[in-house]
Design a protein around this motif. Structure first.
Motif, mmCIF file in Angstrom:
data_model
loop_
_atom_site.group_PDB
_atom_site.id
_atom_site.type_symbol
_atom_site.label_atom_id
_atom_site.label_comp_id
_atom_site.label_asym_id
_atom_site.label_seq_id
_atom_site.Cartn_x
_atom_site.Cartn_y
_atom_site.Cartn_z
ATOM 1 N N LEU A 19 0.801 -1.261 -0.139
ATOM 2 C CA LEU A 19 -0.044 -0.018 0.057
ATOM 3 C C LEU A 19 0.947 1.248 -0.071
ATOM 4 O O LEU A 19 0.584 2.357 -0.591
ATOM 5 C CB LEU A 19 -0.971 0.067 1.265
ATOM 6 N N TRP A 85 -8.074 -0.666 -6.022
ATOM 7 C CA TRP A 85 -7.821 0.488 -5.537
ATOM 8 C C TRP A 85 -8.338 1.769 -6.476
ATOM 9 O O TRP A 85 -8.331 1.567 -7.648
ATOM 10 C CB TRP A 85 -6.372 0.800 -5.105
ATOM 11 N N VAL A 118 -9.082 0.067 -1.641
ATOM 12 C CA VAL A 118 -8.451 1.078 -0.900
ATOM 13 C C VAL A 118 -8.520 2.378 -1.859
ATOM 14 O O VAL A 118 -8.522 2.334 -2.960
ATOM 15 C CB VAL A 118 -6.970 0.991 -0.391
ATOM 16 N N TRP A 125 -3.388 6.457 1.796
ATOM 17 C CA TRP A 125 -4.399 5.326 1.450
ATOM 18 C C TRP A 125 -5.376 5.115 2.819
ATOM 19 O O TRP A 125 -5.107 5.457 3.858
ATOM 20 C CB TRP A 125 -3.433 3.946 1.380
ATOM 21 N N ASP A 127 -9.096 2.740 3.692
ATOM 22 C CA ASP A 127 -10.267 1.508 3.164
ATOM 23 C C ASP A 127 -11.325 2.314 3.792
ATOM 24 O O ASP A 127 -11.583 2.457 4.635
ATOM 25 C CB ASP A 127 -9.782 0.273 4.058
#
Length: 145
Positions: A19, A85, A118, A125, A127
């Motif tokens: 990430l 993402w 995400v 980043w 969620d």
């Protein structure tokens, strides 16, 4: 705003690095002040399928779910569970983020695998389902690189 499952703390170290790398890659690749949101499905720094989302694009849940499923099927056929993402500018798009999270959740059920979503900006980043995330003042190169 957290709405349920998703990525939970503490993150496995590999996922944390992936990430962070995705944030860094986005920061290096996208230098425009304003830029469109882009949906990515795949393996960061690997094979990725992308869909640029225009400001006038209108997707309902069924269409979003179909988009995610279609983009994920290739990876699943190769034996890989992709990450989903959304790269975008850092201004508030919580409703849009949650709409894509709902589609990812629906696609997960239909595909029979756990897919995670995400939202990535140049410095963070997050969620949208769990609220887990990380923000950096400045994303530096990876110390192991």
């Amino acid at each position: 705003m957290a709405t349920g499952p998703g990525i939970q703390e503490p993150l496995p170290s590999l996922l944390r690095r992936v990430l962070r790398g995705a944030v860094r890659d986005h920061a290096l690749a996208e230098r425009r002040r304003t830029h469109p949101a882009v949906l990515h499905v795949g393996i960061p720094r690997g094979e990725v399928r992308r869909l640029e989302l225009g400001p006038d694009d209108r997707f309902d849940l069924a269409l979003r779910t179909e988009v995610v499923e279609t983009m994920a099927r290739h990876h699943l056929a190769e034996g890989r569970v992709p990450l989903v993402w959304l790269t975008r500018m850092p201004d508030g798009h919580d409703e849009e983020d949650l709409a894509w999270a709902a589609a990812v959740t629906a696609a997960s059920g239909e595909l029979g695998v756990r897919l995670d979503l995400v939202v990535i900006t140049r410095r963070s980043w997050r969620d949208p389902r769990s609220g887990a995330g990380q923000v950096w003042a400045r994303v530096r190169p990876d110390p192991q690189a």
